[in-house]
Design an enzyme around this catalytic site. Structure first.
Site, mmCIF file in Angstrom:
data_model
loop_
_atom_site.group_PDB
_atom_site.id
_atom_site.type_symbol
_atom_site.label_atom_id
_atom_site.label_comp_id
_atom_site.label_asym_id
_atom_site.label_seq_id
_atom_site.Cartn_x
_atom_site.Cartn_y
_atom_site.Cartn_z
ATOM 1 N N HIS A 191 0.821 -1.215 0.000
ATOM 2 C CA HIS A 191 0.000 0.000 0.000
ATOM 3 C C HIS A 191 0.856 1.267 0.000
ATOM 4 C CE1 HIS A 191 -0.485 0.172 4.687
ATOM 5 N NE2 HIS A 191 0.430 1.022 4.318
ATOM 6 N N GLU A 200 -5.104 0.721 0.121
ATOM 7 C CA GLU A 200 -4.908 -0.711 0.346
ATOM 8 C C GLU A 200 -5.107 -1.481 -0.966
ATOM 9 O OE1 GLU A 200 -3.623 -1.595 2.990
ATOM 10 O OE2 GLU A 200 -4.714 -1.101 4.817
HETATM 11 C C1 GLP Z 1 1.245 3.464 7.178
HETATM 12 C C2 GLP Z 1 1.189 4.738 6.329
HETATM 13 C C3 GLP Z 1 1.976 4.587 5.057
HETATM 14 C C4 GLP Z 1 3.350 4.026 5.349
HETATM 15 C C5 GLP Z 1 3.194 2.655 5.978
HETATM 16 C C6 GLP Z 1 4.518 1.980 6.254
HETATM 17 O O1 GLP Z 1 0.291 2.541 6.850
HETATM 18 N N1 GLP Z 1 -0.159 5.096 6.010
HETATM 19 O O2 GLP Z 1 2.075 5.858 4.420
HETATM 20 O O3 GLP Z 1 4.099 3.938 4.162
HETATM 21 O O4 GLP Z 1 2.504 2.825 7.195
HETATM 22 O O5 GLP Z 1 5.011 2.381 7.513
HETATM 23 P P1 GLP Z 1 6.488 2.142 7.996
HETATM 24 O O6 GLP Z 1 7.313 3.137 7.266
HETATM 25 O O7 GLP Z 1 6.460 2.425 9.471
HETATM 26 O O8 GLP Z 1 6.848 0.754 7.670
#
Ligand code: GLP
Length: 247
Positions: A138, A143
């Site tokens: 995503h 999603e």
């Molecule tokens: C969330 C955000 C996304 C992000 C994802 C991954 O779901 N809505 O924009 O890319 O988390 O997060 P992380 O960078 O902590 O793995």
């Protein structure tokens, strides 16, 4: 597309910040699209350092965040407004009035989303959109199953995303089940896109996004349709790529 493979999250932050700083220097009133999550934190740390030590000026910068949880007040420590204030805005000279995060507490989501899109259009669009990537591919909170033409709207989070994001809350029960997210169509209108990924747990999603078919099962694969995407990813996140790329 460009793929820059780096050794560490810190190096990723420096590469990505240099690209953004270049853009900011070449255009006043630069419009940044910003992401939350742990991945862009080294980028924000480097931007803060560049502001403090090199005088990188954000006084005319405008920003739009990708997403926000629904029904979580902006004052909640896990709201994305709180996150971006704490990890970036509080330590640079951006004008808070020029920063935008969807309002997860709005009582009219549809109108709010339309206004959010109109505000992006009014400033001439996003110059550089920063993205992380979810383990399921995503981007923002688009999603699997999101239309590649989707616009800013309310979305339901998948059980996988709720589980992934539970680490930031006391329990999975506390993670909001819905969010407002810019759409993939909104993201694809940015002039430039910077996708960041770190960690072996992102390798499968990164490979599917770059080398898999463009399909709604992997929302980030929609970025293959954009003419100016740069991936800045660590070696472990790049470990399942099979093609050679321009860096
Ligand atoms: C969330 C955000 C996304 C992000 C994802 C991954 O779901 N809505 O924009 O890319 O988390 O997060 P992380 O960078 O902590 O793995």
């Amino acid at each position: 597309m460009r793929v820059i493979v780096v050794k560490s999250p810190q190096e990723m932050g420096k590469e990505a910040a240099a690209i953004i700083a270049d853009g900011m220097c070449s255009k006043p009133h630069y419009v940044l699209g910003l992401a939350t999550g742990s991945t862009p934190v080294p980028l924000y740390n480097e931007l803060k350092r560049m502001h403090k030590e090199d005088g990188l000026d954000f006084s005319t910068t405008v920003s739009f965040n990708l997403d926000e949880y629904i029904a979580l007040p902006a004052t909640h420590d896990q709201s994305y407004r709180c996150f971006i204030d704490e990890h970036l805005f509080d330590d640079i000279n951006i004008v808070k009035g020029n920063t935008h995060v969807p309002d997860g507490m709005t009582d009219d989501i549809e109108t709010h989303c339309m206004i959010y899109e109109a505000m992006i259009e009014d400033v001439g669009g996003i110059d550089c959109q920063v993205l992380g990537i979810g383990g399921n591919g995503h981007i923002g909170f688009n999603e699997p199953g999101s239309s590649l033409a989707s616009r800013t709207r309310a979305v339901d989070l998948t059980p996988e995303t709720i589980r992934d994001n539970a680490r930031f809350f006391k329990s999975a029960d506390e993670v909001p089940k819905r969010a407002i997210s810019m759409g993939i169509g909104t993201v694809l209108e940015a002039e430039k896109i910077l996708l960041l990924a770190t960690g072996a747990n992102k390798a499968k999603a990164v490979a599917a996004a770059l080398e898999g078919p463009v399909c709604i099962k992997v929302p980030a694969s929609g970025l293959q349709l954009h003419p100016d995407v740069t991936y800045v990813i660590t070696e472990d996140a790049a470990s399942q790529l099979t093609l050679r790329y321009r860096s």
